[in-house]
Motif scaffolding. Structure first.
Motif, PDB file in Angstrom:
ATOM      1  N   ARG A 106     -40.095 -81.865  75.005  1.00 49.03           N
ATOM      2  CA  ARG A 106     -40.003 -81.711  73.556  1.00 49.03           C
ATOM      3  C   ARG A 106     -38.945 -82.721  73.115  1.00 49.03           C
ATOM      4  N   GLU A 107     -39.369 -83.721  72.377  1.00 48.45           N
ATOM      5  CA  GLU A 107     -38.485 -84.838  72.080  1.00 48.45           C
ATOM      6  C   GLU A 107     -37.293 -84.433  71.229  1.00 48.45           C
ATOM      7  N   ARG A 108     -37.477 -83.455  70.353  1.00 53.42           N
ATOM      8  CA  ARG A 108     -36.339 -82.977  69.546  1.00 53.42           C
ATOM      9  C   ARG A 108     -35.903 -81.636  70.122  1.00 53.42           C
ATOM     10  N   GLN A 109     -34.846 -81.701  70.965  1.00 51.50           N
ATOM     11  CA  GLN A 109     -34.488 -80.539  71.780  1.00 51.50           C
ATOM     12  C   GLN A 109     -34.056 -79.318  70.992  1.00 51.50           C
ATOM     13  N   TYR A 110     -33.344 -79.520  69.892  1.00 55.33           N
ATOM     14  CA  TYR A 110     -32.782 -78.351  69.209  1.00 55.33           C
ATOM     15  C   TYR A 110     -33.623 -77.939  68.003  1.00 55.33           C
ATOM     16  N   ASN A 112     -36.614 -76.103  66.710  1.00 62.04           N
ATOM     17  CA  ASN A 112     -37.639 -75.142  67.107  1.00 62.04           C
ATOM     18  C   ASN A 112     -38.891 -75.212  66.251  1.00 62.04           C
ATOM     19  N   ARG A 113     -38.886 -76.063  65.235  1.00 57.02           N
ATOM     20  CA  ARG A 113     -40.105 -76.236  64.448  1.00 57.02           C
ATOM     21  C   ARG A 113     -40.824 -77.543  64.796  1.00 57.02           C
ATOM     22  N   THR A 115     -43.371 -79.450  66.806  1.00 53.02           N
ATOM     23  CA  THR A 115     -44.535 -79.029  67.592  1.00 53.02           C
ATOM     24  C   THR A 115     -45.052 -80.156  68.479  1.00 53.02           C
TER      25      THR A 115
ATOM     26  N   LEU B 326     -27.042 -73.924  68.372  1.00 55.97           N
ATOM     27  CA  LEU B 326     -27.537 -75.210  67.868  1.00 55.97           C
ATOM     28  C   LEU B 326     -29.016 -75.152  67.498  1.00 55.97           C
ATOM     29  N   GLN B 327     -29.742 -74.239  68.141  1.00 54.87           N
ATOM     30  CA  GLN B 327     -31.167 -74.120  67.809  1.00 54.87           C
ATOM     31  C   GLN B 327     -31.384 -73.393  66.496  1.00 54.87           C
ATOM     32  N   PRO B 331     -30.940 -79.329  63.001  1.00 59.27           N
ATOM     33  CA  PRO B 331     -30.986 -80.031  64.293  1.00 59.27           C
ATOM     34  C   PRO B 331     -30.402 -81.438  64.249  1.00 59.27           C
ATOM     35  N   THR B 388     -35.799 -67.683  66.940  1.00 57.83           N
ATOM     36  CA  THR B 388     -37.097 -67.512  67.580  1.00 57.83           C
ATOM     37  C   THR B 388     -37.147 -66.166  68.297  1.00 57.83           C
ATOM     38  N   LEU B 425     -41.599 -68.537  65.827  1.00 59.05           N
ATOM     39  CA  LEU B 425     -40.833 -68.398  64.592  1.00 59.05           C
ATOM     40  C   LEU B 425     -41.836 -68.123  63.482  1.00 59.05           C
ATOM     41  N   CYS B 428     -44.450 -70.966  62.800  1.00 62.66           N
ATOM     42  CA  CYS B 428     -44.504 -71.939  63.904  1.00 62.66           C
ATOM     43  C   CYS B 428     -44.693 -71.225  65.240  1.00 62.66           C
ATOM     44  N   TYR B 431     -43.493 -73.299  71.717  1.00 61.06           N
ATOM     45  CA  TYR B 431     -43.880 -74.562  72.349  1.00 61.06           C
ATOM     46  C   TYR B 431     -44.369 -74.233  73.764  1.00 61.06           C
ATOM     47  N   SER B 440     -34.393 -76.776  76.820  1.00 63.36           N
ATOM     48  CA  SER B 440     -35.065 -76.948  75.532  1.00 63.36           C
ATOM     49  C   SER B 440     -36.018 -78.145  75.514  1.00 63.36           C
ATOM     50  N   GLY B 441     -36.726 -78.335  76.578  1.00 62.14           N
ATOM     51  CA  GLY B 441     -37.714 -79.406  76.604  1.00 62.14           C
ATOM     52  C   GLY B 441     -37.133 -80.757  76.981  1.00 62.14           C
TER      53      GLY B 441
END
Lengths: 717, 599
Positions: A106-110, A112-113, A115, B326-327, B331, B388, B425, B428, B431, B440-441
């Motif tokens: 997930r390129e934007r780590q923080y 959560n929206r 996709t 931070l989440q 962001p 979330t 969420l 949304c 993931y 976190s990915g």
């Protein structure tokens, strides 16, 4: 006399550069026709025919063209807008989701929206086929051909246009992929077929899979487009050689491009670096940093002897691992919008006002401040002489937009805010240049900067100041740099094979045979493209790493090293390159080195257009001053009146001392106080740091001598 | 160490005039005046430096944990160790770097010289996990200490009783790893061969030496770039703008915190099994106190430490807290000292989140998921748009052995197998296959073909697992199923994690997700189910390893899920027909026609 035309189809404009031997190139621009871009191509040629002296009949003109080099963004746009073909994927049972999961990033780590991207092939058409090859190329389970046939029967009823095939470990033995490909050719003869070991026969499943899926995704669209284009050109009377630009900076015949569409995926800006090299060779240089500033984006790339290449590209978050020019794109163009972030910091872009409504100063109702608006307020752009006077800019609208969105919230004057926007935009672009220089182990100060695009030369001086670059070359053709560069490009075909082994225990005879085969494949393609053997050469690279390292460093090698099994020479070259890129090498430790991939590029030389060369005349350029205007001079943090020169009247040898402006129809150049400017024999404006005349006049070869020399990256075939 | 600490001490100067006349054309341009434009330039350049360091590490390291999975962090700090910027591929490592940097500054004081390089991993001097070994390099401008560059990465081995570092039988730190308190390995540019040899004589794998060299190389890259920046703008400008950047960032963070209603909110997360006592269970309890512009996380009610290795360190636990917060905020907040200033974190020593010396703590990073659960449960009622549902809790396995073909040892953390789904969420879905919240990915799967080259295993399956996500109007992210056949004769398997007793939790009527599982099918037909923190030796060649990393929790009533999306999911086989009817209330006539993709 040969006639070559470079045609670059962009989102807004289609650019034409018409080149005849030893004549200055002729530039033409018309609006693109996105529904069928080939319409604008043919229309533009007709217009150019009418502009000839004396005017020519369009068919006769078309018939007189020897070569058209064409750059298209058909495949790029299909990927960016998600409008590619309906595809099916045949892959190994158990791994059909690799394409969608993208290794779980997930390129934007923080965020959560944020996709995931929509997969190029929906899950219901990603079919895992029983059958398995192991890491050594041995078959563990035979391919289930019946399962494939059932799938293809289903796809025929669903209107699937393209099929991608990618099996585990196919790089070690492509037998299963070949078998599956036969099934597809039999059952779906009209479908576009992308086979991973034909697209990219190297190790790393996800890279190969994603690249192959992209090829299938854009294939049918490119086929249709090129078929329409060749038909249209033929009926317009054109009977010469048509070549298509590739992402690797080379050109290719439309027949080959049709079959391997992914080769064109990022070809849009790929002509730029070759053009840059052409202009700096006039100054005895063999390397440069080429930039191109458009409406929404800024592109930067480096050429050292030849444009630099990478294999870790990405488009719309999809991996593409084919060799392509290392061109870094950031969201910084004339239309980039200035804004304040939640902490009150001034930012520029990546959001862009685009071409419509465009910057506030276009007077189409836009109210957000852009880079172009700042350039108007700072005096760099003359509202009355934009695009050579074809368009008038609304300076008041620009001021209002900056005042409301930047100046007042920051407590600055409009001028201070505009200066801030300009500096932040230039800093963003300088960071873009860093991406392709410092991050790749290249010191930007050693290379001249080519600021391309109509507005690029307004920002060149500050970018150079930021990076310590003392020399810039601004070609007359700066606004159509890519179209011009296409005319310089040679035919280039890339081949890669995975051949893993430690260099101190390598089967050099097997490797030599492999190289021989790759070379023969290249010869066959160049033969088909009517390139005589004397104009062919190859460039050979080995991707090596220290044993157990994961990422390889690609090292240029001479074919003789392989023939005489010279491990020492390869290891030496690898240590050197590792040292250059990452600041250390494990030479003293004698760390063993292993080979992973063999890369061969077959190159067919094409004749680059000649270019008229003028003799140097008088230094005094005062006669070319058309007005005096107050502009922002960054070195003084203040506005000052500066002379505005008519660039069209400036001649070889003229010298202008910064600060000054030089205006041409499609380009404005700002010479900041730290620079002086002269005109070279090709008519390019050469900006050099004050007192550094020593950087000029180092041309060692005439253009023809230069062409005859073997480029640094290639060795005679 | 202390049990209560504010990660960022309030030792910073008050905000300087941040705007006004000190800009171009504005007249006064004193040496330390703040130029708001130059401020943007500094911020952008700091980030460019840490990104460049990150690329350097990725390209040059050997352990797949580093170069494939990106289990490392790069950072830039000021002369006092305050964070200027970080590239946090794996955030759980990230927020212990500044505290350790400050620790080195205090410990070594005036014994820091140009050309020095320090190593550090010690969890009792603010390290987060033994295997996460950091390199710190001081940066000098004309003999004045101006900053630090650092890289911390998860090493393939760092000594201790078990290869790879995860030792479920450890009760003290020495059974886990070689302790490296801040140690100078290069002094004034000269490698201290004695120190170097001492360290690496205690490490099993040679590649660790090379990977540490790669980390040193990246620090040198960062050092070079910071010096260039300072040469251009001068030290006074750097210092003033750095402070202004901290202040601007702090204001951003404060504004985010101010969006949370004042109050005290409590939540819990659970840890099942401590590696020693069958049936043991521990609870992490957090009380979050929001008071205008500050937020305080108080873990005083958390259960006591274990006598095994399932214990956190202060910085691993505080990192978990920060990355979870931070989440829930903007962001785009820059990552520097100002970001953490408004955050207070209280973790009493002797709790499972802050074990006392010399307890074993290797599992500490993996207390992040239950810690995040506790924070999310606490704040979900007051921040419904930002929090979330539960993320899949990590369950991982590390395999070691010898490749029979090459005779070489391998260590593999099965990243592809451990990455489950994130929580949903409102508005949304979660993931799919993103992995533990502490990454976190940011941590990637091994490439399948590289996996089969670097280990002797054969991959049989790695696919999204149907119905693994918690149902909801917005469903959780899907988890994955991983199956491979083990190809070494001397295989040792170490499991570590949770999520096999309790699935990720749903919110607002959304359903919980399924459970994690690891199961071994031996060639003789027996099945072995390792516990979630276990060491299994002598796994025979030909054993089939099967793992489920399940999905994330759902949000909202599943019956409200968009029907077209649901039909697509049934067609694609990520939601079964049975689940569509049972969990989402889909009527049989709404189901898409015969999905011919099996689930």
């Amino acid at each position: 006399m040969t006639l070559k035309i470079g045609i670059d189809v962009g989102g807004t404009f289609t650019d034409f550069v018409v080149a005849r031997d030893d004549e200055p190139p002729f530039i033409h621009k018309i609006l693109s026709t996105p529904a069928d871009p080939s319409i604008a191509v043919v229309e533009g040629l007709a217009q150019i025919a009418a502009l000839q002296c004396p005017p020519m009949d369009p068919a006769r003109f078309a018939a007189s063209i020897d070569t058209i080099v064409h750059g298209t963004t058909v495949t790029t746009n299909a990927t960016l807008t998600g409008t590619g073909a309906a595809c099916g994927l045949l892959t190994t049972e158990g791994v059909r989701d690799a394409l969608e999961m993208r290794r779980g990033i997930r390129e934007r780590q923080y965020d959560n929206r944020y996709t995931n991207v929509r997969p190029l092939v929906p899950r219901s058409r990603r079919i895992g086929v029983p059958g398995r090859i192991d890491r050594d190329g041995h078959e563990l389970a035979p391919l289930d051909v019946a399962a494939i046939e059932r799938t293809l029967a289903q796809w025929r009823t669903e209107g699937v246009e393209a099929v991608a095939i990618c099996f585990m470990n196919a790089y070690a033995d492509p037998a299963h992929e070949r078998l599956a490909a036969e099934c597809v050719r039999r059952a779906m003869p009209d479908a576009y077929l992308a086979v991973s070991t034909e697209v990219l026969p190297s190790i790393r499943f996800y890279d190969r899979l994603s690249t192959t899926a992209l090829d299938a995704y854009v294939g049918p669209k490119l086929e249709r487009y090129l078929d329409a284009l060749t038909a249209r050109l033929a009926s317009a009377g054109f009977g010469g050689l048509l070549l298509v630009m590739q992402s690797n900076g080379g050109v290719i015949s439309p027949q080959l491009a049709r079959a391997r569409a992914a080769l064109t995926l990022l070809s849009g800006p790929a002509g730029g670096p070759s053009a840059g090299l052409f202009y700096v060779r006039e100054h005895g240089r063999d390397g440069c940093i080429t930039t191109d500033m458009g409406g929404t984006s800024f592109e930067a790339s480096v050429a050292i002897g030849a444009p630099l290449v990478k294999t870790d590209g990405e488009i719309a978050r999809h991996r593409i691992a084919l060799p392509m020019l290392d061109i870094h794109t950031i969201g910084a163009g004339g239309g980039s919008i200035g804004w304040l972030d939640a902490g009150g910091l001034l930012r520029m872009g990546p959001a862009s006002a685009g071409a419509d409504p465009g910057p506030a100063c276009y007077g189409r109702g836009a109210t957000l401040p852009t880079t172009t608006d700042a350039n108007v307020v700072l005096g760099y752009l003359d509202p009355q002489y934009f695009a050579g006077g074809r368009m008038t800019l609304d300076a008041e609208a620009a001021r209002r937009a900056i005042d409301a969105n930047i100046a007042r919230p920051m407590g600055l004057t409009v001028e201070q805010a505009a200066a801030g926007m300009y500096r932040v935009a230039c800093n963003n672009m300088a960071q873009g240049v860093r991406e392709v220089t410092i991050k790749r182990g290249v010191d930007p100060r050693e290379f001249p900067l080519i600021p391309g695009g109509g507005a690029g030369p307004i920002h060149g001086c500050l970018i150079c100041t930021e990076l310590g670059i003392p020399l810039q070359v601004v070609p007359r053709e700066a606004s159509v740099l890519c179209a011009f560069g296409m005319l310089m490009c040679e035919l280039r075909h890339d081949f890669v094979r995975t051949f893993v082994g430690r260099l101190d225990a390598l089967r050099w005879d097997v490797l030599a045979a492999l190289v021989h085969d790759m070379r023969a494949e290249g010869d066959a393609l160049l033969e088909a493209e009517r390139i005589p053997p004397a104009s062919r050469r190859v460039a050979l690279r080995l991707d090596c790493r220290y044993v157990k390292q994961y990422h390889e460093v690609s090292v240029a090698v001479a074919p003789e090293w392989i023939e005489r099994a010279d491990a020492g020479a390869v290891v030496q070259a690898f240590h050197d390159e590792h040292q250059r890129l990452y600041g250390y090498a494990l030479r003293a430790e004698g760390a063993p080195v292993e080979l992973v991939n063999v890369r061969l590029q077959a190159i067919g030389a094409t004749r680059a257009p000649g270019h008229a060369r003028a003799a140097a005349g008088d230094r005094d350029a005062r006669a070319t001053v058309k007005s005096v205007r107050a502009v922002y001079v960054p070195e003084r943090d203040a506005y000052a009146p500066v002379p505005v020169h008519d660039g069209h009247r400036m001649r070889c040898g003229h010298v202008v001392s910064g600060p000054a402006l030089i205006e041409q129809q499609t380009t404005a150049i700002f010479v900041s106080e730290a620079f002086d400017c002269t005109v070279d024999a090709l008519g390019s404006f050469v900006l050099y740091a004050k007192g550094r005349e020593d950087l000029l006049g180092r041309r060692e070869h005439s253009a023809h001598e230069r062409d005859a020399r073997v480029p640094a990256e290639g060795l005679p075939a | 160490m202390n049990d209560t600490r504010t990660i960022a001490p309030h030792d910073v100067a008050p905000a300087q005039a941040a705007s006004g006349g000190a800009v171009p054309g504005g007249g006064e341009t004193g040496a330390s005046a703040i130029d708001p434009v130059l401020l943007s330039v500094y911020a952008r350049t700091f980030r460019a430096i840490t990104d460049e360091m990150s690329i350097s590490v990725q390209q040059t390291t050997r352990s797949p944990i580093l170069c494939e999975a990106k289990d490392y962090v790069t950072g830039l700090y000021d002369e006092a160790g305050r964070m200027l910027e970080q590239t946090e591929n794996l955030p759980i490592l990230a927020f212990s770097l500044a505290p350790v940097c400050k620790h080195i500054v205090q410990t070594f004081a005036d014994d820091v010289h140009p050309g020095d390089v320090f190593f550090h991993n010690d969890v009792f001097t603010l390290g987060n996990q033994n295997n996460d070994v950091a390199v710190f390099k001081p940066v000098f401008l004309d003999d004045v200490l101006v900053g630090w560059t650092a890289v911390k990465g998860h090493q393939a081995d760092i000594g201790g009783a078990v290869a790879g570092g995860y030792n479920p039988n450890a009760v003290e730190v020495w059974q886990e790893a070689l302790r490296i308190p801040a140690v100078k390995v290069v002094e004034r540019g000269r490698l201290r061969r004695d120190v170097w040899n001492l360290i690496f004589a205690n490490v099993r794998l040679d590649i660790v030496q090379h990977d540490m060299k790669a980390q040193m190389g990246a620090c040198a890259v960062g050092e070079r770039r910071l010096v260039e920046l300072l040469r251009k703008y001068g030290l006074p400008s750097f210092r003033a703008h750095k402070q202004a950047l901290f202040d601007a960032t702090r204001r951003m963070m404060e504004a985010e915190i101010a969006k949370i209603p004042n109050g005290r909110y409590s939540g819990e997360g659970r840890v099942y099994y401590d590696g020693r006592h069958e049936g043991s269970r521990y609870t992490i309890r957090v009380d979050v106190e929001v008071s205008d512009r500050r937020i305080r996380f108080d873990y005083s009610r958390t259960d006591r430490q274990t006598d095994g290795f399932v214990n956190g360190t202060y910085t691993s636990s505080a990192s978990a807290t920060i990355l979870t917060l931070l989440q829930m905020v903007n962001p785009d907040i820059p990552h520097n000292e100002g970001m953490v200033e408004p955050i207070d974190i209280v973790i009493p020593q002797g709790t499972i989140l802050n074990a006392a010396y010399p307890k074993a703590t290797t599992f500490g990073n993996h207390l992040c998921p239950p810690n995040a659960d506790a924070i999310q449960r606490a704040l979900a009622p007051v921040l419904p748009e930002r929090v979330t549902a539960g993320w899949n809790n990590l369950l991982a396995a590390l395999t070691t052995g010898t490749d029979p073909k090459t005779g070489e040892k391998y260590v593999d953390i099965g990243f592809m197998g451990l990455k489950g789904g994130s929580g949903a969420l409102p508005g949304c879905d979660g993931y799919d296959h993103i992995g533990m919240i502490d990454a976190s990915g940011g941590v990637l799967d091994q490439d399948y073909e590289m996996f089969e080259r670097q280990t002797p295993h054969l991959l049989i399956r790695h696919e999204l697992l149907a119905d693994s996500a918690g149902a909801g109007q917005w469903r959780g992210g899907l988890g994955v199923e991983t199956v491979f056949r083990i190809g070494s004769d001397d295989t040792q398997l170490v499991t570590f994690g949770d999520g096999d007793f309790e699935g990720a939790f749903g919110l607002a009527g959304g359903k919980d997700a399924g459970l994690n599982a690891i199961r071994l099918a031996l060639p003789d037909g027996r099945t072995v189910v390792p516990r979630n923190k276990d060491l299994v030796s002598g796994v025979p060649r030909g054993t089939v390893y099967r793992q489920i990393a399940s999905g994330g929790g759902g949000w909202g009533d599943p019956r409200l899920r968009d029907r077209a999306t649901l039909a697509d999911e049934v067609r694609n086989g990520v939601i079964s027909r049975e689940s569509a009817m049972r969990d989402y209330g889909m009527r049989p006539e709404e189901l898409p026609e015969a999905p011919w993709t099996s689930t």
